[in-house]
Design a protein around this motif. Structure first.
Motif, PDB file in Angstrom:
ATOM      1  N   GLY A 120      82.342  -0.934 -73.231  1.00 56.39           N
ATOM      2  CA  GLY A 120      82.015  -1.744 -74.528  1.00 56.39           C
ATOM      3  C   GLY A 120      80.324  -1.567 -74.426  1.00 56.39           C
ATOM      4  O   GLY A 120      79.733  -1.591 -73.678  1.00 56.39           O
ATOM      5  N   LEU A 121      79.955  -1.183 -75.803  1.00 49.55           N
ATOM      6  CA  LEU A 121      78.859  -0.850 -76.090  1.00 49.55           C
ATOM      7  C   LEU A 121      78.258  -1.915 -76.872  1.00 49.55           C
ATOM      8  O   LEU A 121      78.941  -2.304 -78.190  1.00 49.55           O
ATOM      9  CB  LEU A 121      78.336   0.590 -76.798  1.00 49.55           C
ATOM     10  N   ALA A 122      76.857  -2.758 -76.959  1.00 48.14           N
ATOM     11  CA  ALA A 122      76.358  -3.481 -77.616  1.00 48.14           C
ATOM     12  C   ALA A 122      75.143  -2.935 -78.326  1.00 48.14           C
ATOM     13  O   ALA A 122      74.357  -2.515 -77.643  1.00 48.14           O
ATOM     14  CB  ALA A 122      76.215  -4.994 -76.840  1.00 48.14           C
ATOM     15  N   VAL A 123      75.049  -3.017 -79.633  1.00 46.41           N
ATOM     16  CA  VAL A 123      73.815  -2.527 -80.316  1.00 46.41           C
ATOM     17  C   VAL A 123      73.372  -3.711 -80.926  1.00 46.41           C
ATOM     18  O   VAL A 123      74.002  -4.439 -81.694  1.00 46.41           O
ATOM     19  CB  VAL A 123      74.044  -1.477 -81.248  1.00 46.41           C
ATOM     20  N   VAL A 124      72.061  -3.857 -80.715  1.00 48.41           N
ATOM     21  CA  VAL A 124      71.334  -5.185 -81.424  1.00 48.41           C
ATOM     22  C   VAL A 124      70.411  -4.659 -82.477  1.00 48.41           C
ATOM     23  O   VAL A 124      69.457  -3.896 -82.247  1.00 48.41           O
ATOM     24  CB  VAL A 124      70.493  -5.765 -80.378  1.00 48.41           C
ATOM     25  N   LEU A 125      70.211  -5.208 -83.737  1.00 48.07           N
ATOM     26  CA  LEU A 125      69.340  -4.929 -84.441  1.00 48.07           C
ATOM     27  C   LEU A 125      68.899  -6.167 -85.132  1.00 48.07           C
ATOM     28  O   LEU A 125      69.402  -7.077 -85.409  1.00 48.07           O
ATOM     29  CB  LEU A 125      70.049  -4.238 -85.801  1.00 48.07           C
ATOM     30  N   LYS A 182      76.236   4.474 -84.723  1.00 53.13           N
ATOM     31  CA  LYS A 182      76.490   4.423 -83.433  1.00 53.13           C
ATOM     32  C   LYS A 182      77.834   3.577 -83.039  1.00 53.13           C
ATOM     33  O   LYS A 182      78.582   3.848 -82.376  1.00 53.13           O
ATOM     34  CB  LYS A 182      75.471   3.628 -82.642  1.00 53.13           C
ATOM     35  N   GLY A 183      77.809   2.271 -83.779  1.00 53.63           N
ATOM     36  CA  GLY A 183      79.051   1.660 -83.867  1.00 53.63           C
ATOM     37  C   GLY A 183      80.587   2.748 -84.232  1.00 53.63           C
ATOM     38  O   GLY A 183      81.472   2.482 -83.600  1.00 53.63           O
ATOM     39  N   ARG A 184      80.426   3.270 -85.210  1.00 56.93           N
ATOM     40  CA  ARG A 184      81.319   4.052 -85.671  1.00 56.93           C
ATOM     41  C   ARG A 184      81.820   5.175 -84.571  1.00 56.93           C
ATOM     42  O   ARG A 184      83.060   5.342 -84.283  1.00 56.93           O
ATOM     43  CB  ARG A 184      81.139   4.895 -86.933  1.00 56.93           C
ATOM     44  N   ALA A 204      84.850  -0.185 -77.214  1.00 56.84           N
ATOM     45  CA  ALA A 204      84.802  -1.469 -77.853  1.00 56.84           C
ATOM     46  C   ALA A 204      83.003  -1.561 -78.454  1.00 56.84           C
ATOM     47  O   ALA A 204      82.276  -1.082 -77.681  1.00 56.84           O
ATOM     48  CB  ALA A 204      84.985  -2.622 -77.292  1.00 56.84           C
ATOM     49  N   SER A 205      82.888  -1.939 -79.745  1.00 55.51           N
ATOM     50  CA  SER A 205      81.766  -1.899 -80.331  1.00 55.51           C
ATOM     51  C   SER A 205      81.406  -3.121 -80.685  1.00 55.51           C
ATOM     52  O   SER A 205      82.105  -3.792 -81.498  1.00 55.51           O
ATOM     53  CB  SER A 205      81.739  -0.900 -81.516  1.00 55.51           C
ATOM     54  N   PHE A 206      80.025  -3.559 -80.105  1.00 61.53           N
ATOM     55  CA  PHE A 206      79.635  -5.000 -80.484  1.00 61.53           C
ATOM     56  C   PHE A 206      78.270  -4.870 -81.111  1.00 61.53           C
ATOM     57  O   PHE A 206      77.552  -4.706 -80.501  1.00 61.53           O
ATOM     58  CB  PHE A 206      79.562  -6.058 -79.220  1.00 61.53           C
ATOM     59  N   GLU A 207      78.175  -5.254 -82.535  1.00 60.67           N
ATOM     60  CA  GLU A 207      77.085  -4.893 -83.189  1.00 60.67           C
ATOM     61  C   GLU A 207      76.429  -6.421 -83.487  1.00 60.67           C
ATOM     62  O   GLU A 207      77.230  -7.281 -84.128  1.00 60.67           O
ATOM     63  CB  GLU A 207      77.397  -4.301 -84.559  1.00 60.67           C
ATOM     64  N   HIS A 208      75.308  -6.728 -83.079  1.00 58.70           N
ATOM     65  CA  HIS A 208      74.662  -7.925 -83.408  1.00 58.70           C
ATOM     66  C   HIS A 208      73.590  -7.686 -84.543  1.00 58.70           C
ATOM     67  O   HIS A 208      72.379  -7.109 -83.928  1.00 58.70           O
ATOM     68  CB  HIS A 208      74.140  -8.232 -81.965  1.00 58.70           C
ATOM     69  N   ILE A 209      73.623  -8.252 -85.668  1.00 55.02           N
ATOM     70  CA  ILE A 209      72.430  -7.945 -86.623  1.00 55.02           C
ATOM     71  C   ILE A 209      71.804  -9.291 -86.649  1.00 55.02           C
ATOM     72  O   ILE A 209      72.406 -10.405 -87.383  1.00 55.02           O
ATOM     73  CB  ILE A 209      73.286  -7.386 -87.980  1.00 55.02           C
ATOM     74  N   ILE A 260      73.187  10.938 -80.007  1.00 59.38           N
ATOM     75  CA  ILE A 260      74.139   9.810 -80.428  1.00 59.38           C
ATOM     76  C   ILE A 260      75.323   9.885 -79.244  1.00 59.38           C
ATOM     77  O   ILE A 260      75.787   9.044 -78.664  1.00 59.38           O
ATOM     78  CB  ILE A 260      74.802   9.715 -81.753  1.00 59.38           C
ATOM     79  N   MET A 261      75.776  11.120 -79.063  1.00 60.96           N
ATOM     80  CA  MET A 261      77.009  11.284 -78.094  1.00 60.96           C
ATOM     81  C   MET A 261      76.502  10.878 -76.549  1.00 60.96           C
ATOM     82  O   MET A 261      77.360  10.643 -75.849  1.00 60.96           O
ATOM     83  CB  MET A 261      77.462  12.850 -78.316  1.00 60.96           C
ATOM     84  N   CYS A 262      75.187  11.226 -76.357  1.00 66.65           N
ATOM     85  CA  CYS A 262      74.601  11.121 -75.004  1.00 66.65           C
ATOM     86  C   CYS A 262      74.749   9.398 -74.813  1.00 66.65           C
ATOM     87  O   CYS A 262      74.614   8.991 -73.646  1.00 66.65           O
ATOM     88  CB  CYS A 262      73.385  11.596 -74.829  1.00 66.65           C
ATOM     89  N   LEU A 263      74.615   8.692 -75.965  1.00 64.80           N
ATOM     90  CA  LEU A 263      74.561   7.169 -75.785  1.00 64.80           C
ATOM     91  C   LEU A 263      75.932   6.907 -75.397  1.00 64.80           C
ATOM     92  O   LEU A 263      76.350   5.911 -74.606  1.00 64.80           O
ATOM     93  CB  LEU A 263      74.191   6.848 -77.080  1.00 64.80           C
ATOM     94  N   MET A 264      77.006   7.644 -75.733  1.00 64.25           N
ATOM     95  CA  MET A 264      78.356   7.315 -75.566  1.00 64.25           C
ATOM     96  C   MET A 264      78.782   7.745 -74.125  1.00 64.25           C
ATOM     97  O   MET A 264      79.356   7.086 -73.465  1.00 64.25           O
ATOM     98  CB  MET A 264      79.264   8.030 -76.438  1.00 64.25           C
TER      99      MET A 264
END
Length: 294
Positions: A35-40, A54-56, A64-69, A271-275
């Motif tokens: 699971g990856l959580a990205v906060v904006l 990144k979520g896509r 799993a992608s958790f996006e917090h805007i 982006i791929m290195c983040l994955m």
């Protein structure tokens, strides 16, 4: 001489296929995907695009992608509270806070609040310290992608002369440490370096990460050198906005042995290195064998 163009998208696609292929094993052993959580915070258009991409990509690979805007008016404490929640959430293996933050927020305490085991952006002081010490850890995504491209292009980097132009904590400093670990002889250069062209002409490897559009000219490059261009700047050329790097691509192509284009070079690898880091963090958190991805 016409330089070989290093296709970052093709390399990223290959890495993505290996990541995607390793995720089913993780799911079988844990009962869930990484699971990856990205906060904006705020509504910066460029940052919104980055977070969305990144979520896509995470979902495409089976994560799993958790996006917090969060709204622009989010307070420092509210942001820190969210980081604490994500640190405690076992379904989250990686946390990335999209930078830059709005001016009223201090990014350093936010970065320091992230659990180093979930620091997939590689910016926590603990991550930086482990890199300098030669210990296993999560490495900043852009320099990691640059190293992957260099290894793929050149194979063994030992003994090569490398110059890194730019000294940011995002790219320049970790890039130098990665190259040192590959047994390169590394010079750090920047906008105040005396005789910058002369320094660059000595290098077998040039990593340009100064953030200045087309500052490095073709006649600064050593014939046959490998050039990794991290820069991205928008300029107006022939009445149109154009994305360019830190290296003057057309003139460098006549001298370098290989070069990354802008766009299509380092960007897809970041982006791929983040994955990659998210899967690595997930395996380490669960004490599972780490897949060999590169």
């Amino acid at each position: 001489m016409t330089a070989q163009t290093i296709d970052g998208k093709a390399h990223a696609d290959g890495l993505g296929a290996r990541i995607s292929g390793a995720i089913p094993s993780f799911r079988e052993q844990t009962g869930r995907p990484p699971g990856l959580a990205v906060v904006l915070v705020g509504t910066d258009p460029a940052s919104e695009v980055y977070v969305s991409s990144k979520g896509r990509m995470a979902r495409k690979l089976g994560m799993a992608s958790f996006e917090h805007i969060l709204p622009e008016a989010t307070t420092q404490q509210q942001l820190l509270d969210l980081i604490a929640q994500l640190n405690a959430d076992d379904s989250v293996d990686g946390i990335l806070v999209q930078l830059p933050l709005p001016a009223h927020l201090d990014s350093l305490p936010v970065i320091e609040a992230i659990d180093p085991a979930k620091d997939v952006d590689g910016l926590h002081p603990s991550s930086a310290g482990r890199l300098v010490s030669g210990l296993p850890g999560l490495v900043s995504c852009t320099p990691l992608g640059c190293l992957m491209l260099l290894r793929s292009q050149l194979g063994n980097l030992s003994g090569l002369d490398a110059v890194v132009v730019g000294r940011s904590i995002l790219v320049g400093k970790p890039m130098a440490q990665l190259l040192l670990a590959e047994n390169c002889t590394v010079s750090m250069a920047h906008s105040r370096t005396r005789d910058l062209p002369g320094k660059i002409r000595q290098a077998d490897i040039v990593v340009a990460a100064a953030g200045q559009a087309e500052m490095i000219k073709g006649d600064w490059i050593k014939p046959g050198a490998t050039v990794i261009d991290v820069g991205t700047s928008r300029i107006v050329r022939d009445g149109r906005k154009t994305l360019v790097g830190d290296v003057e691509f057309a003139s460098a192509c006549g001298v370098a042995g290989a070069i990354t284009p802008v766009p299509g070079g380092v960007g897809p690898m970041t982006i791929m290195c983040l994955m990659h880091n998210t899967l690595l963090a997930a395996c380490r958190r669960k004490a599972l064998a780490e897949p060999r991805l590169w």
